[in-house]
Design an enzyme around this catalytic site. Sequence first.
Site, PDB file in Angstrom:
ATOM      1  N   SER A  61       0.823  -1.208   0.000  1.00 15.85           N
ATOM      2  CA  SER A  61       0.000   0.000   0.000  1.00 15.85           C
ATOM      3  C   SER A  61       0.856   1.258   0.000  1.00 15.85           C
ATOM      4  CB  SER A  61      -0.915   0.024   1.231  1.00 15.85           C
ATOM      5  OG  SER A  61      -1.671  -1.160   1.320  1.00 15.85           O
TER       6      SER A  61
HETATM    7  N1  SAH Z   1      -0.673  -4.913   4.119  1.00 10.10           N
HETATM    8  C1  SAH Z   1      -0.012  -5.208   2.866  1.00 10.10           C
HETATM    9  C2  SAH Z   1      -0.888  -4.844   1.687  1.00 10.10           C
HETATM   10  C3  SAH Z   1      -0.855  -5.918   0.654  1.00 10.10           C
HETATM   11  S1  SAH Z   1      -2.120  -5.824  -0.581  1.00 10.10           S
HETATM   12  C4  SAH Z   1       1.350  -4.537   2.800  1.00 10.10           C
HETATM   13  O1  SAH Z   1       1.673  -3.737   3.712  1.00 10.10           O
HETATM   14  O2  SAH Z   1       2.117  -4.822   1.884  1.00 10.10           O
HETATM   15  C5  SAH Z   1      -3.397  -6.800   0.132  1.00 10.10           C
HETATM   16  C6  SAH Z   1      -3.089  -8.241   0.425  1.00 10.10           C
HETATM   17  O3  SAH Z   1      -4.311  -8.863   0.846  1.00 10.10           O
HETATM   18  C7  SAH Z   1      -2.595  -9.062  -0.760  1.00 10.10           C
HETATM   19  O4  SAH Z   1      -1.357  -9.630  -0.427  1.00 10.10           O
HETATM   20  C8  SAH Z   1      -3.670 -10.138  -0.936  1.00 10.10           C
HETATM   21  O5  SAH Z   1      -3.166 -11.381  -1.358  1.00 10.10           O
HETATM   22  C9  SAH Z   1      -4.273 -10.222   0.463  1.00 10.10           C
HETATM   23  N2  SAH Z   1      -5.618 -10.779   0.557  1.00 10.10           N
HETATM   24  C10 SAH Z   1      -6.685 -10.584  -0.258  1.00 10.10           C
HETATM   25  N3  SAH Z   1      -7.764 -11.272   0.184  1.00 10.10           N
HETATM   26  C11 SAH Z   1      -7.367 -11.904   1.333  1.00 10.10           C
HETATM   27  C12 SAH Z   1      -8.021 -12.776   2.260  1.00 10.10           C
HETATM   28  N4  SAH Z   1      -9.294 -13.133   2.142  1.00 10.10           N
HETATM   29  N5  SAH Z   1      -7.318 -13.223   3.318  1.00 10.10           N
HETATM   30  C13 SAH Z   1      -6.003 -12.879   3.486  1.00 10.10           C
HETATM   31  N6  SAH Z   1      -5.337 -12.074   2.634  1.00 10.10           N
HETATM   32  C14 SAH Z   1      -6.007 -11.591   1.581  1.00 10.10           C
END
Ligand code: SAH
Length: 216
Positions: A61
């Site tokens: 993000s």
């Molecule tokens: N907090 C992260 C943001 C990553 S983007 C950072 O600081 O880098 C969002 C993430 O949510 C992705 O890696 C995606 O695979 C994950 N995601 C999406 N749906 C999900 C679910 N149901 N359970 C767990 N993770 C999920």
Amino acid sequence: MDLFTQKRNELVKILAHSGIKDKKVLDAIGRVKRELFVSGEMKRYAYDNHALPISGGQTISQPYTVAYMTELLEVQPGEKVLEIGTGSGYQAAVLCEMGAKVYTVERVSELFTSTAKNFEKLHYHITMKLDDGTTGWDEFAPYDKIIVTAGGPKIPKRLASQLKPDGLMVIPIGDKNLQQMVLVKKSINKDGKAEYTVKKFNEFKFVPLVGEEGWK
Ligand code: SAH
């Protein structure tokens, strides 16, 4: 001072000018080396105030978004925080730097494995699980705070039920293109039943929250 440290300090100033007021959030961002959460070719962009690609077609993000969500959560040292969407682990590291005890769930196995290794290397003590996080993580519930870092169509009920009384959950809700940041507060009414109040904030664009209580 090395170039990354210099850029990190500049980023903190930019976030403060963009309206992030909580000094503890700004200090935490000032301590997490974002270049260590992105791949080699992305490192030079680590302190641009942008989302960046990570593996599995996902993104780390934008720093402003991380700061915005962390500020809404009002994290206090020692609190138990559940994150859904570990991704690169950057948001979890920021929560850790704020003194939270962090639990995080990721559904993409490639990211789960690489981020687990990175946490170990960087000595971040974060408890992780590879699973669909839309139904939460019962084993360690209840949580003081929950943060969902992917955009869902609705508030996942089982996840919200894992909040402590007076607990807060921040989650982007909307369609697949645009989501509104939503802050959910759990309280217990006089009959002992859980009630949830919802406040809406700015719009953002997240990758989709995929799962049982997310996008199918
Ligand atoms: N907090 C992260 C943001 C990553 S983007 C950072 O600081 O880098 C969002 C993430 O949510 C992705 O890696 C995606 O695979 C994950 N995601 C999406 N749906 C999900 C679910 N149901 N359970 C767990 N993770 C999920």
